[in-house]
Design a protein around this motif. Structure first.
Motif, PDB file in Angstrom:
ATOM      1  N   LEU A  73      -6.845   2.212   9.440  1.00  0.00           N
ATOM      2  CA  LEU A  73      -6.545   2.947   8.247  1.00  0.00           C
ATOM      3  C   LEU A  73      -5.209   3.006   8.141  1.00  0.00           C
ATOM      4  O   LEU A  73      -4.583   3.980   7.289  1.00  0.00           O
ATOM      5  CB  LEU A  73      -7.461   4.275   8.134  1.00  0.00           C
ATOM      6  CG  LEU A  73      -9.128   4.138   8.078  1.00  0.00           C
ATOM      7  CD1 LEU A  73      -9.904   4.862   7.874  1.00  0.00           C
ATOM      8  CD2 LEU A  73      -9.524   3.098   6.491  1.00  0.00           C
ATOM      9  N   ALA A  74      -5.020   4.204   9.996  1.00  0.00           N
ATOM     10  CA  ALA A  74      -3.378   4.728   9.539  1.00  0.00           C
ATOM     11  C   ALA A  74      -2.610   3.586   9.457  1.00  0.00           C
ATOM     12  O   ALA A  74      -1.573   4.168   8.825  1.00  0.00           O
ATOM     13  CB  ALA A  74      -3.289   4.848  11.083  1.00  0.00           C
ATOM     14  N   ALA A  75      -2.491   2.257   9.289  1.00  0.00           N
ATOM     15  CA  ALA A  75      -1.635   1.562   9.303  1.00  0.00           C
ATOM     16  C   ALA A  75      -1.658   0.307   8.252  1.00  0.00           C
ATOM     17  O   ALA A  75      -0.796   0.015   7.667  1.00  0.00           O
ATOM     18  CB  ALA A  75      -1.501   0.407  10.475  1.00  0.00           C
ATOM     19  N   LEU A  76      -2.651   1.229   7.059  1.00  0.00           N
ATOM     20  CA  LEU A  76      -2.924   0.480   6.577  1.00  0.00           C
ATOM     21  C   LEU A  76      -2.079   0.208   4.922  1.00  0.00           C
ATOM     22  O   LEU A  76      -1.726  -1.103   4.833  1.00  0.00           O
ATOM     23  CB  LEU A  76      -4.181   0.949   5.091  1.00  0.00           C
ATOM     24  CG  LEU A  76      -5.043   0.400   3.800  1.00  0.00           C
ATOM     25  CD1 LEU A  76      -5.503  -1.078   4.822  1.00  0.00           C
ATOM     26  CD2 LEU A  76      -5.584   1.124   3.669  1.00  0.00           C
ATOM     27  N   GLY A  77      -0.934   1.461   5.242  1.00  0.00           N
ATOM     28  CA  GLY A  77       0.293   1.178   4.224  1.00  0.00           C
ATOM     29  C   GLY A  77       0.517   0.160   4.588  1.00  0.00           C
ATOM     30  O   GLY A  77       1.925  -0.244   3.439  1.00  0.00           O
ATOM     31  N   GLY A  78       1.712   0.360   5.409  1.00  0.00           N
ATOM     32  CA  GLY A  78       2.265  -0.759   6.119  1.00  0.00           C
ATOM     33  C   GLY A  78       2.546  -1.931   5.926  1.00  0.00           C
ATOM     34  O   GLY A  78       2.683  -2.515   5.766  1.00  0.00           O
ATOM     35  N   ALA A  79       0.669  -2.143   6.646  1.00  0.00           N
ATOM     36  CA  ALA A  79       0.567  -3.463   6.445  1.00  0.00           C
ATOM     37  C   ALA A  79       0.361  -3.654   4.995  1.00  0.00           C
ATOM     38  O   ALA A  79       0.666  -5.503   4.838  1.00  0.00           O
ATOM     39  CB  ALA A  79      -1.285  -3.916   6.841  1.00  0.00           C
ATOM     40  N   HIS A  80      -0.077  -2.913   4.344  1.00  0.00           N
ATOM     41  CA  HIS A  80       0.245  -3.508   3.093  1.00  0.00           C
ATOM     42  C   HIS A  80       1.339  -4.333   2.208  1.00  0.00           C
ATOM     43  O   HIS A  80       1.412  -5.183   1.317  1.00  0.00           O
ATOM     44  CB  HIS A  80      -0.197  -2.470   1.698  1.00  0.00           C
ATOM     45  CG  HIS A  80      -0.961  -3.184   0.336  1.00  0.00           C
ATOM     46  ND1 HIS A  80      -0.834  -3.879  -0.272  1.00  0.00           N
ATOM     47  CD2 HIS A  80       0.595  -2.468  -0.766  1.00  0.00           C
ATOM     48  CE1 HIS A  80      -1.242  -4.486  -1.411  1.00  0.00           C
ATOM     49  NE2 HIS A  80       0.270  -2.614  -1.935  1.00  0.00           N
ATOM     50  N   ARG A  81       2.511  -3.553   2.768  1.00  0.00           N
ATOM     51  CA  ARG A  81       3.865  -3.756   2.075  1.00  0.00           C
ATOM     52  C   ARG A  81       4.087  -5.466   3.026  1.00  0.00           C
ATOM     53  O   ARG A  81       4.578  -5.461   2.524  1.00  0.00           O
ATOM     54  CB  ARG A  81       4.853  -2.961   3.214  1.00  0.00           C
ATOM     55  CG  ARG A  81       4.869  -0.997   1.372  1.00  0.00           C
ATOM     56  CD  ARG A  81       5.543  -0.149   2.663  1.00  0.00           C
ATOM     57  NE  ARG A  81       5.654   0.723   1.481  1.00  0.00           N
ATOM     58  CZ  ARG A  81       4.704   2.041   1.929  1.00  0.00           C
ATOM     59  NH1 ARG A  81       4.557   1.835   3.821  1.00  0.00           N
ATOM     60  NH2 ARG A  81       4.766   3.366   1.471  1.00  0.00           N
ATOM     61  N   TYR A  82       4.084  -5.022   4.195  1.00  0.00           N
ATOM     62  CA  TYR A  82       4.562  -6.766   4.703  1.00  0.00           C
ATOM     63  C   TYR A  82       3.199  -7.266   4.395  1.00  0.00           C
ATOM     64  O   TYR A  82       4.295  -8.789   4.519  1.00  0.00           O
ATOM     65  CB  TYR A  82       3.122  -6.196   6.425  1.00  0.00           C
ATOM     66  CG  TYR A  82       3.791  -7.193   8.079  1.00  0.00           C
ATOM     67  CD1 TYR A  82       5.728  -7.837   7.776  1.00  0.00           C
ATOM     68  CD2 TYR A  82       3.582  -7.540   8.696  1.00  0.00           C
ATOM     69  CE1 TYR A  82       6.008  -8.339   8.184  1.00  0.00           C
ATOM     70  CE2 TYR A  82       3.426  -8.610   9.579  1.00  0.00           C
ATOM     71  CZ  TYR A  82       5.011  -9.308   8.796  1.00  0.00           C
ATOM     72  OH  TYR A  82       5.975 -10.328  10.452  1.00  0.00           O
ATOM     73  N   ARG A  83       2.107  -7.716   4.334  1.00  0.00           N
ATOM     74  CA  ARG A  83       1.537  -9.109   4.122  1.00  0.00           C
ATOM     75  C   ARG A  83       2.104  -9.331   2.630  1.00  0.00           C
ATOM     76  O   ARG A  83       1.823 -10.223   1.375  1.00  0.00           O
ATOM     77  CB  ARG A  83       0.212  -8.329   3.265  1.00  0.00           C
ATOM     78  CG  ARG A  83      -0.723  -8.763   4.194  1.00  0.00           C
ATOM     79  CD  ARG A  83      -2.153  -8.609   4.150  1.00  0.00           C
ATOM     80  NE  ARG A  83      -2.491  -7.188   3.473  1.00  0.00           N
ATOM     81  CZ  ARG A  83      -3.477  -5.734   4.050  1.00  0.00           C
ATOM     82  NH1 ARG A  83      -3.410  -5.695   5.054  1.00  0.00           N
ATOM     83  NH2 ARG A  83      -3.290  -5.117   3.651  1.00  0.00           N
TER      84      ARG A  83
END
Length: 779
Positions: free
Chosen positions: A352-362
């Motif tokens: 959950l905490a890394a969701l925003g960064g993971a979305h940008r990375y994807r």
């Protein structure tokens, strides 16, 4: 009258290619066998491997070294070795296999007992089937899975007609001890092309007139990791079609009954499904073709009335037999969704905490890769340092159109050279450049979540020649391995395309400690180029910035980190040493970067003297430096924060260290090096080392401060004996460093030039290092 059968003798044939460290282990395991009459044949294809074999086996009369052209495939190398063998029976080892102690004697004894007693014994079997062990990297050898079949009843001599289950044994050729007579009757078995171990491993029992089984462990095999199999290319996977084709033709020509032919068929289908299950080892475009060919082969050779297993395995076999690739993909997708759902449920909170960064990375990964974008990092995002810095500088000269973006922690940004383009971890810019970069360069590993997108190039530069154990080699040393996730480490290693090396020792160590599919670049360390390019003016300027007066002797003291110590433990009383050495000597004390605070002020000195401390220097390596901080002694300077370290090396007349990799770099300058190894036994036992530094040092070795002071007080530190040690050390560890390493890297990795166009490595006797401080002061 029957002619007596010759007493069985054994030829062990070592062939093929392997990382040099594994070949050395293999040869040592074979030559360590003391069975009388043992015949050893070595047929390796790589010129460097042959040189290693010659060095390793110079005076062993049992060894025959066969010269095999480098273009020869594994099967051809094996055949060349077999032709040179003189034993009644042969064992084939890959260059990465090992022979357990006493194996040769046990196998020979077993063959002799199978021949029977008396003056006219029966001939030994055509084939002796043995057990094996598999060892994962750094782990104890585990059973290879052969025992259940080998221990089934069936008599001392049998055939596959009576024991079809023998075809269940995995195709490990070294477990088949074969009679030379059987190979002579069937010369077509030993081919001249590429890999055919699977074919030969099953062809031998199909042709053998008599087979015996035993529980002897005939070899220890180190299986390849998935990344290594991927690096070998799809041709290896596709080669099995031809090998199984030949095996089915051989079974038909031999007139074998239905039972062994059915076992061979089951073995083939199982192998094909296993390859399809490891779909990350095949390019996506090849998966469909592989399925189609496997389906055609399964249909062609399916025995009449053959019934497969039930359950999910039966469903997979049915889909393959019907050439139903769409159905197979749907089944696989359903299983993938089920596993993914379980993983999501288990790790939802963490993500959950890394969701925003993971979305940008994807999102960045879905965009087209930027062919002119290179991302650099060094020492866990500490700034512009080490080999990546030297490569980036050369890239700016040879390919200025390629953007160079550095990943840097926020608290290090102010130390960057002016004009450096950077991205802070976790920011939108960070995910954007990381996701779209074509080139990724680091002297450690990028974070776990970094994806190796198709077409990207990952260059691992490393940050030193290894003395201590690294990677998977650390697993046997608790102080180094405590809390270490080796599986995650190898996932990061599997992203590497290239691994940079300064010498053969490093190449061997990386191949053993980080087994994967990357290519080794034996080009030298770019950070060491400066030691051959720096001028007398550069040396004088470095000393002036440090405040070292002309004529003063500057000794750089650079100890390494110890994994078992929570903080810094002083090993020398530096103020006391400075007093002992006199007014003409200044000590430059550089702590390891792992220690967050000033390392040289932890209470009292090593011998109970007054505390000594100082702040860190602020030199960034780009002109914005501050002077070094002083200890509570005018001639002891804390230069722990001084960057770059290469400038300290240029300024120093000599290096004092314990086990720091800086010694290998400093040796390029051909200046005195002293090893202060006061805790060598503890370090080797707890941390583990690759070689005995005290037996092969670059200069004098001392064990306590008094001994160190005595060596520095006379000519021992720079005398003829010390120069001889340094010469030998440089030949071994400065092998590829000649001042043009960065150029070779940029031309090969970024510009795509072939090896033949790169600047050749200059021989050591033709290299001229930077002037010494004494030489730099001359008019």
């Amino acid at each position: 009258m029957r002619i007596p059968t010759p007493t069985p003798t054994l030829s062990v044939v070592v062939s093929g290619t392997a990382p040099l460290s594994l070949l050395r282990d293999c040869l040592a395991s074979v030559t360590g066998q003391w069975q009388p009459g043992l015949d050893i044949v070595v047929a390796v294809t790589d010129a460097t491997a042959r040189a290693l074999a010659r060095d390793h086996l110079p005076n062993d009369p049992r060894v025959t070294l066969v010269t095999v052209p480098s273009s020869t495939g594994p099967a051809g190398a094996r055949a060349a070795g077999a032709r040179a063998a003189t034993g009644t029976h042969l064992q084939f080892l890959r260059a990465a296999d090992r022979l357990p102690p006493g194996t040769a004697a046990e196998l020979t004894d077993r063959l002799a007992r199978l021949s029977g007693p008396g003056a006219a014994p029966e001939p030994p079997p055509d084939l002796l089937l043995c057990d094996h062990r598999r060892t994962l990297w750094g782990e104890p050898a585990a059973p290879g899975g052969d025992g259940a079949v080998l221990e089934r009843p069936g008599g001392t001599a049998t055939t596959v007609a009576r024991r079809p289950d023998l075809l269940e044994l995995p195709p490990v050729l070294g477990t088949r001890i074969v009679a030379a007579a059987l190979l002579a009757e069937h010369p077509e078995l030993l081919g001249s092309g590429d890999e055919d171990e699977l074919y030969l491993a099953y062809a031998l029992p199909l042709l053998a007139r008599s087979i015996s089984c035993c529980s002897t462990v005939a070899l220890v095999r180190r299986p390849e990791r998935p990344a290594q199999r991927r690096a070998a290319g799809p041709e290896r996977h596709l080669a099995v079609f031809d090998q199984y084709e030949r095996l089915h033709r051989l079974a038909a020509a031999a007139g074998l009954s239905a039972a062994p032919r059915a076992r061979l068929y089951d073995r083939m289908v199982t192998d094909h499904l296993a390859t399809l299950a490891r779909r990350d080892e095949l390019p996506p475009a090849l998966l469909t073709d592989y399925f189609r060919r496997a389906a055609a082969q399964a249909a062609r050779f399916r025995p009449e009335g053959h019934r497969g297993p039930g359950g999910l395995e039966g469903v997979r076999r049915g889909l393959l037999g019907q050439d139903a690739y769409l159905g197979y993909r749907l089944l696989r997708a359903a299983n993938d969704r089920r596993r993914a759902a379980l993983a999501v449920a288990a790790g939802a909170g963490r993500r959950l905490a890394a969701l925003g960064g993971a979305h940008r990375y994807r999102r960045a990964l879905r965009r087209r890769a930027d062919e002119d974008l290179a991302v650099f990092s060094a020492y866990w995002n500490r700034g512009v340092h080490c080999n990546p810095a030297a490569i980036a500088a050369e890239l700016a000269e040879l390919a200025p159109d390629i953007r160079r973006v550095w990943i840097v922690e926020e608290d290090r940004v102010e130390l960057l050279p002016p004009g450096t383009e950077y991205a802070v971890p976790g920011t939108a810019r960070y995910w954007e450049v990381l996701g779209r970069a074509t080139y990724l360069v680091n002297n450690v590993n990028f974070a776990n979540g970094v994806v190796k997108r198709p077409g990207s190039v990952h260059l691992q530069t490393h940050h030193g020649t290894p003395l201590k154990r690294m990677g998977l080699d650390q697993s046997g040393h608790p102080a180094a391995a405590r809390g270490f996730d080796f599986a995650s480490l190898m996932e990061r290693v599997d992203r590497w395309d290239y691994s940079l090396s300064a010498n053969r020792h490093s190449t061997e160590t990386w191949q053993r400690a980080y087994p994967s599919g990357y290519r080794s670049l034996d080009y030298g360390y770019p950070r060491n180029d400066v030691y051959y390019r720096a001028t007398a003016a550069d040396v004088r300027a470095a000393r002036a910035r440090l405040g070292i007066a002309p004529g003063q002797r500057a000794l750089l003291y650079a100890p390494t980190h110890r994994d078992w110590e929570a903080g810094w433990t002083p090993r020398l009383d530096l103020p006391r040493l400075a007093d002992r050495l006199g007014e003409d000597t200044v000590l430059l004390a550089r702590g390891h970067y792992f220690h967050a605070g000033p390392p040289f002020h932890a209470g009292q000195g090593a011998h109970g003297g007054p505390p000594f401390h100082g702040g860190r220097a602020g030199y960034t390596g780009s002109g914005g430096q501050a002077g070094p901080a002083a200890f509570r002694h005018p001639r002891v300077l804390d230069v722990t924060g001084w960057e770059p370290v290469e400038e300290l090396c240029l300024a120093a007349d000599a290096l004092i260290t314990d086990y720091s990799s800086l010694m290998f770099d400093y040796a390029n300058l051909d200046r005195p090096i002293l090893i202060h190894a006061d805790d060598w036994e503890t370090y080797t036992r707890v941390r583990g080392v690759c070689f005995d530094l005290t037996a092969e040092p670059p200069g004098p070795v001392t064990r306590d401060q008094e001994e160190l002071a005595a060596v520095l007080g006379d000519d021992t530190w720079c005398g003829e004996a010390a120069a001889k040690l340094r010469h030998d050390f440089r030949l071994r560890f400065c092998e590829y460093d000649d001042g043009r390493a960065a150029e070779r890297v940029v031309r090969r990795v970024f510009l795509g030039e072939g090896e033949e166009t790169l600047p050749p490595v200059l021989p050591p006797h033709r290299r001229t290092p930077a002037p010494t401080p004494e030489e730099a002061q001359r008019p």
